[in-house]
Design a protein around this motif. Structure first.
Motif, mmCIF file in Angstrom:
data_model
loop_
_atom_site.group_PDB
_atom_site.id
_atom_site.type_symbol
_atom_site.label_atom_id
_atom_site.label_comp_id
_atom_site.label_asym_id
_atom_site.label_seq_id
_atom_site.Cartn_x
_atom_site.Cartn_y
_atom_site.Cartn_z
ATOM 1 N N GLN A 279 0.586 -1.154 0.741
ATOM 2 C CA GLN A 279 0.391 -0.289 -0.220
ATOM 3 C C GLN A 279 1.368 0.886 -0.064
ATOM 4 N N ASP A 280 0.172 2.346 0.014
ATOM 5 C CA ASP A 280 1.182 3.714 -0.189
ATOM 6 C C ASP A 280 1.770 4.378 0.921
ATOM 7 N N TYR A 281 0.722 4.177 2.050
ATOM 8 C CA TYR A 281 1.288 4.585 3.000
ATOM 9 C C TYR A 281 2.781 3.952 3.568
ATOM 10 N N VAL A 282 2.715 3.075 3.379
ATOM 11 C CA VAL A 282 3.539 1.697 3.633
ATOM 12 C C VAL A 282 4.341 2.167 2.904
ATOM 13 N N ARG A 283 4.840 2.380 1.751
ATOM 14 C CA ARG A 283 5.746 2.789 1.184
ATOM 15 C C ARG A 283 6.205 4.287 1.592
ATOM 16 N N SER A 284 5.303 4.977 2.038
ATOM 17 C CA SER A 284 5.844 6.376 1.616
ATOM 18 C C SER A 284 7.100 6.786 3.490
#
Length: 314
Positions: free
Chosen positions: A209-214
């Motif tokens: 997910q994007d928030y984990v990559r961020s």
């Protein structure tokens, strides 16, 4: 949120009512006559007819179901045909064994599965992940009754650390805990393996997910991102499995209870079936179904606690 909980409670009540009708009908359709079984094949017809009248077997099906359901609603689960004792008291006595056993097994399974699942997800695609997945595959494949007998052979027969079976009662707390130790471990092994695999899969999916990559881009390691961000969002499928496992451990521990000679609810149902004690079978199965429905309701509430987006969902 309150309205949603109320609607859910009404749905569960209807489900329990339908389940009670199905349970009564299925048990009632079992071939054979309980009165004939109790008196034997050489019983006189008038004696057999008197016993059938005493048991209410000569009444129409709807009348017998209404009487049974009315008793259930008032807390009267009937009287055992074999032991001539109230069924409610028998079930409460057996739950004092089955419920602590299920809770202990679930706690052990979670204590093993969460670290294993987190470690496997943090080492995704590497040797550590492969080792954990291989171990969980073995845990799923091993029959729990065979593992139970192996535990008895090692810890009861060879080392003499724990008892091989029986239950002394809760008036001896230490002895009671020791008697439940091996059964809890035998039940926990396959459940821990299943839970670890589900947690690992949910975490690896969440890592994309994007928030984990961020979070990773801000300098967090893979393990830190797992613990701080991915774990809570991966809990929905894990909670579902936990609820299913508790229901299974409470209702499906009959084999383990027989291996360790534990006077639990599953063994009570097994004995009632062999004795054609239909009142005990119906009431015990209904209690198990009610427990499963209640656990499902608690899991639904836990979804809202874990995921705030679900609190305002209709």
């Amino acid at each position: 949120m309150t309205r949603a909980v109320f609607r859910r409670l009404m749905t569960l009540a209807v489900s329990l009512l339908v389940a009670s009708a199905v349970i009564f009908a299925v048990v009632d359709l079992v071939p054979g006559d309980p009165a004939s079984f109790m008196l034997g094949t050489g019983a006189r017809p008038d004696t057999l007819a008197a016993l059938r009248a005493e048991m209410g077997l000569n009444l129409p099906w709807p009348v017998r179901y209404a009487r049974w359901l009315g008793g259930v609603l008032t807390g009267d689960l009937g009287t055992s045909l074999a032991y001539r004792t109230p069924v409610a008291g028998m079930i409460v006595e057996r739950l004092q064994v089955s419920l602590p056993l299920a809770l202990a097994a679930l706690a052990l399974a979670a204590a093993v599965a969460f670290p294993a699942g987190l470690y496997a997800a943090s080492r995704g695609g590497r040797a550590g992940d492969a080792a954990v997945m291989a171990g969980t595959q073995v845990g799923v494949a091993i029959p729990n009754f065979w593992f139970a007998m192996l535990l008895v052979l090692v810890f009861a027969v060879k080392l003499r650390w724990l008892p091989a079976g029986g239950f002394p009662g809760w008036d001896q707390p230490l002895a009671a805990i020791r008697s439940l130790a091996l059964p809890a471990v035998a039940l926990a092994l396959p459940q821990a393996a299943i839970l670890a695999r589900v947690l690992r899969s949910a975490l690896i999916e969440t890592l994309g997910q994007d928030y984990v990559r961020s979070a990773r881009a801000k300098g967090l390691t893979r393990a830190q991102a797992l613990r701080r961000h991915a774990l809570r969002n991966a809990m929905i499928p894990v909670l579902t499995i936990l609820g299913m496992q508790f229901s299974f451990l409470l209702a499906g521990a009959i084999i383990i209870e027989n291996v360790f000679y534990l006077p639990g609810l599953g063994r009570l149902i097994f004995q009632a079936i062999t004795q054609r004690d239909l009142v005990v079978v119906q009431s015990s199965v209904l209690v198990m179904v009610a427990a499963v429905i209640l656990v499902t309701f608690v899991v639904d509430l836990a979804y809202a606690l874990v995921d705030p987006r679900l609190r305002g969902a209709r």
